[in-house]
Motif scaffolding. Structure first.
Motif, short mmCIF file in Angstrom:
data_model
loop_
_atom_site.label_atom_id
_atom_site.label_comp_id
_atom_site.label_asym_id
_atom_site.label_seq_id
_atom_site.Cartn_x
_atom_site.Cartn_y
_atom_site.Cartn_z
N LYS A 225 0.81 -1.22 0.00
CA LYS A 225 0.00 0.00 0.00
C LYS A 225 0.85 1.27 0.00
O LYS A 225 0.52 2.24 -0.69
CB LYS A 225 -0.93 0.02 1.22
CG LYS A 225 -1.83 1.25 1.29
CD LYS A 225 -2.79 1.17 2.45
CE LYS A 225 -3.67 2.41 2.54
NZ LYS A 225 -4.58 2.53 1.39
N TYR A 226 1.94 1.26 0.76
CA TYR A 226 2.71 2.49 0.96
C TYR A 226 4.03 2.51 0.19
O TYR A 226 4.73 3.52 0.22
CB TYR A 226 2.98 2.68 2.46
CG TYR A 226 1.73 2.85 3.27
CD1 TYR A 226 1.14 4.10 3.45
CD2 TYR A 226 1.10 1.75 3.87
CE1 TYR A 226 -0.02 4.26 4.20
CE2 TYR A 226 -0.05 1.89 4.62
CZ TYR A 226 -0.61 3.14 4.77
OH TYR A 226 -1.77 3.28 5.51
N GLN A 227 4.37 1.41 -0.47
CA GLN A 227 5.64 1.28 -1.18
C GLN A 227 6.81 1.68 -0.25
O GLN A 227 6.93 1.15 0.82
CB GLN A 227 5.64 2.11 -2.47
CG GLN A 227 4.69 1.56 -3.53
CD GLN A 227 3.26 1.99 -3.31
OE1 GLN A 227 2.98 3.17 -3.17
NE2 GLN A 227 2.35 1.03 -3.28
N ASN A 228 7.63 2.63 -0.65
CA ASN A 228 8.79 2.99 0.17
C ASN A 228 8.49 4.10 1.17
O ASN A 228 9.39 4.63 1.81
CB ASN A 228 9.94 3.44 -0.74
CG ASN A 228 9.59 4.70 -1.53
OD1 ASN A 228 8.43 4.92 -1.87
ND2 ASN A 228 10.59 5.52 -1.84
N ARG A 229 7.22 4.42 1.37
CA ARG A 229 6.84 5.55 2.22
C ARG A 229 6.56 5.07 3.65
O ARG A 229 5.44 5.17 4.15
CB ARG A 229 5.63 6.28 1.64
CG ARG A 229 5.83 6.77 0.21
CD ARG A 229 4.68 7.64 -0.27
NE ARG A 229 3.39 6.99 -0.11
CZ ARG A 229 2.85 6.15 -1.00
NH1 ARG A 229 3.52 5.81 -2.10
NH2 ARG A 229 1.66 5.61 -0.78
N ARG A 230 7.59 4.58 4.29
CA ARG A 230 7.42 4.10 5.66
C ARG A 230 6.85 5.18 6.59
O ARG A 230 5.99 4.88 7.42
CB ARG A 230 8.75 3.56 6.22
CG ARG A 230 8.59 2.96 7.61
CD ARG A 230 9.93 2.64 8.26
NE ARG A 230 10.61 1.52 7.63
CZ ARG A 230 11.78 1.05 8.04
NH1 ARG A 230 12.40 1.62 9.08
NH2 ARG A 230 12.35 0.02 7.43
N PRO A 231 7.30 6.45 6.51
CA PRO A 231 6.72 7.47 7.38
C PRO A 231 5.21 7.63 7.21
O PRO A 231 4.50 7.91 8.18
CB PRO A 231 7.48 8.74 6.97
CG PRO A 231 8.80 8.24 6.50
CD PRO A 231 8.47 6.97 5.76
#
Length: 218
Positions: A189-195
């Motif tokens: 869902k967020y790909q590389n957008r951990r924050p």
């Protein structure tokens, strides 16, 4: 008895849109199951280890034979961490025990005393999770009677000894809240957008369960 995969306390789709259904199905049914299977394989035939809880295995890794110590650390940690993680999530807006909102009671008071405010706590917790290099977890723990934030590498858990955790930059304590920051927890869902994932997960945190863990830890 062999360790088993615990059932989710809600439907895999229940945490939508914060955590998508497919991620929950794979995370629980594939990743967590693999930790259980591999832990059972590592200790198979060793009656003294098979008789212990997964938590007890992690607390005394030095007593695990060196040849299987890494397997027990990684897979036992994966089993313990995920078994707790599922209970710390809940569908949004579901009344008592539902996800989201803010903690209440003693836990709320302790968070304010330790971090100044709930908002400041969230900022520091998200920062710990975002800055954990590679795979790991962000944790709110009780250490020496007070709340603290830490992050662990891989599938380490704060109940492990300081001598085990210190080289990874983590500290030991009793977990109150843990959030998985392995890519498999959020990547679909967020790909590389951990924050972004860490900011969204507050909507499904089960503060009632966290409060119960805090009461026990105190």
């Amino acid at each position: 008895m062999a360790f088993t995969l615990p059932a989710l306390p809600y439907d895999p789709a229940a945490l939508e849109p914060v955590i998508d259904t497919l991620t929950m199905q794979i995370h629980h049914g594939k990743h967590h199951q693999a930790y259980v299977t591999n832990l059972n394989s590592a200790i198979a035939g060793k009656a003294d280890l098979e008789s212990k809880s997964a938590e007890d295995l992690l607390k005394n890794l030095a007593a695990i034979p060196e040849g299987i110590r890494a397997a027990v650390r990684n897979n036992g940690g994966g089993h313990v961490n995920h078994s707790l993680f599922w209970t710390l999530l809940a569908p949004k807006g579901n009344g008592g025990g539902g996800g989201g909102g803010e903690p209440t009671g003693l836990l709320a008071d302790a968070i304010k005393a330790s971090f100044g405010s709930f908002a400041e706590f969230k900022t520091k917790f998200q920062d710990a999770g975002a800055k954990r290099f590679g795979s790991g977890w962000a944790w709110l723990i009780v250490k020496d009677g007070k709340l603290a934030i830490t992050s662990t590498a891989n599938q380490d858990n704060p109940i492990m000894a300081d001598s085990v955790l210190a080289p990874t930059g983590a500290i030991s304590g009793k977990p109150v809240l843990g959030v998985d920051v392995w890519e498999h927890a959020y990547y679909l869902k967020y790909q590389n957008r951990r924050p972004d994932y860490l900011a969204a997960v507050w909507e499904v945190v089960n503060w009632k369960r966290a409060g119960e863990l805090f009461a026990v830890a105190k």
